[in-house]
Design an enzyme around this catalytic site. Structure first.
Site, PDB file in Angstrom:
ATOM      1  N   ASP A  78       0.699  -1.258  -0.023  1.00 15.11           N
ATOM      2  CA  ASP A  78      -0.072   0.102   0.017  1.00 15.11           C
ATOM      3  C   ASP A  78       0.735   1.353  -0.186  1.00 15.11           C
ATOM      4  OD1 ASP A  78      -2.103  -1.799   0.197  1.00 15.11           O
ATOM      5  OD2 ASP A  78      -2.871  -0.803   1.981  1.00 15.11           O
ATOM      6  N   HIS A 224       3.489  -2.083   3.386  1.00 15.47           N
ATOM      7  CA  HIS A 224       3.524  -0.906   2.878  1.00 15.47           C
ATOM      8  C   HIS A 224       4.979  -0.384   2.535  1.00 15.47           C
ATOM      9  CE1 HIS A 224       0.146  -0.742   5.903  1.00 15.47           C
ATOM     10  NE2 HIS A 224      -0.444   0.206   5.463  1.00 15.47           N
TER      11      HIS A 224
END
Length: 272
Positions: A78, A224
């Site tokens: 992400d 992430h």
């Protein structure tokens, strides 16, 4: 089995709301506020849970695990693109791994070459909103919610000539207004089944240990890039090493669907 399931009835929650509040009104009218107020608060709990719990299917289908018994996982990364992206792409290639990058529209527009490189190397690209309003995404109204999703979709399509098929809510929290734009754009919502909190924790070993505790066939791993602690690349590298050691391969959901179709077709052709 097709795991890509956009919402079909994005406004169905209105019926539940109307019925539940009619019941609350009747109870309040009959028994007064001492009973009516607690019932009113209780009637809103499903909506709170549906918004704040990332795997909730109250407002729309959510994929939290791939339907397979094979030792494979879906890596999802992400918040990019970022300065980490080139190193992540090289690292994934070195391990023969694939991932889906859930990109933020305004960050993608600022680094178009990285978005194109993600697509060129065969990774998935997902919609992660236009501006990533992490504090308030869960509370956005219908107009702003639609704008966040549609603007990101438009940017990613323009940069790659590929239409993203997956959407991930910011911080995983999605209110009822997410479903209508997802349906209109044929986007399916993806959650996760294991995470290491690598957006805030900078200890790669601890992060990978947390992820490993939730690993199983079909796990969706939340990762992430570009976190302030600067150790996402190191963390993902350590995770890839651990996946190799445990015998897990990475897969994109589109590949899983295609494999299932081939297996089904072969079974149908097999003589009896």
């Amino acid at each position: 089995m097709d795991v890509h399931r956009p919402p079909r009835r994005p406004h169905a929650w209105w019926l539940f709301l109307a019925v539940s509040q009619s019941i609350v009104f009747a109870i309040w009218w009959r028994y007064g506020w001492r009973i009516g107020l607690p019932v009113l608060l209780l009637s809103h709990l499903p909506f709170v849970w549906g918004t704040l719990w990332p795997r909730s299917r109250l407002f729309a289908p959510v994929l939290a695990r791939l339907p397979t018994d094979e030792p494979c996982v879906w890596l999802t990364i992400d918040d990019g693109p970022s300065d980490d992206t080139p190193a992540l792409l090289d690292m994934l290639e070195a391990h023969g791994a694939k991932a889906t990058f859930f990109l933020v529209g305004e960050r993608a527009a600022a680094r178009p070459q990285l978005v194109r490189e993600i697509a060129r190397r065969g990774h998935g690209i997902g919609n992660h909103s236009a501006t990533h309003p992490s504090a308030w995404f869960w509370a956005l109204g219908p107009r702003r919610m639609r704008a966040e999703i549609e603007r990101c979709q438009a940017v990613l399509q323009e940069l790659t000539d590929v239409t993203p098929r997956w959407f991930r809510a910011v911080v995983g929290m999605a209110n009822p207004f997410v479903s209508a734009p997802l349906r209109d754009l044929s986007l399916a919502r993806a959650a996760w089944s294991t995470r290491g909190f690598d957006a805030v924790d900078g200890d790669p070993a601890a992060i990978v240990a947390r992820i490993e505790r939730g690993l199983s066939p079909g796990a969706i791993v939340l990762l992430h890039e570009g976190a302030r602690h600067g150790r996402n690349v190191e963390t993902i590298g350590l995770l890839l090493q651990r996946l190799d050691a445990l015998g897990y391969r990475t897969v994109l959901p589109e590949e899983l669907d295609f494999t299932s179709m081939l297996v089904g077709a072969a079974t149908e052709r097999r003589p009896v």
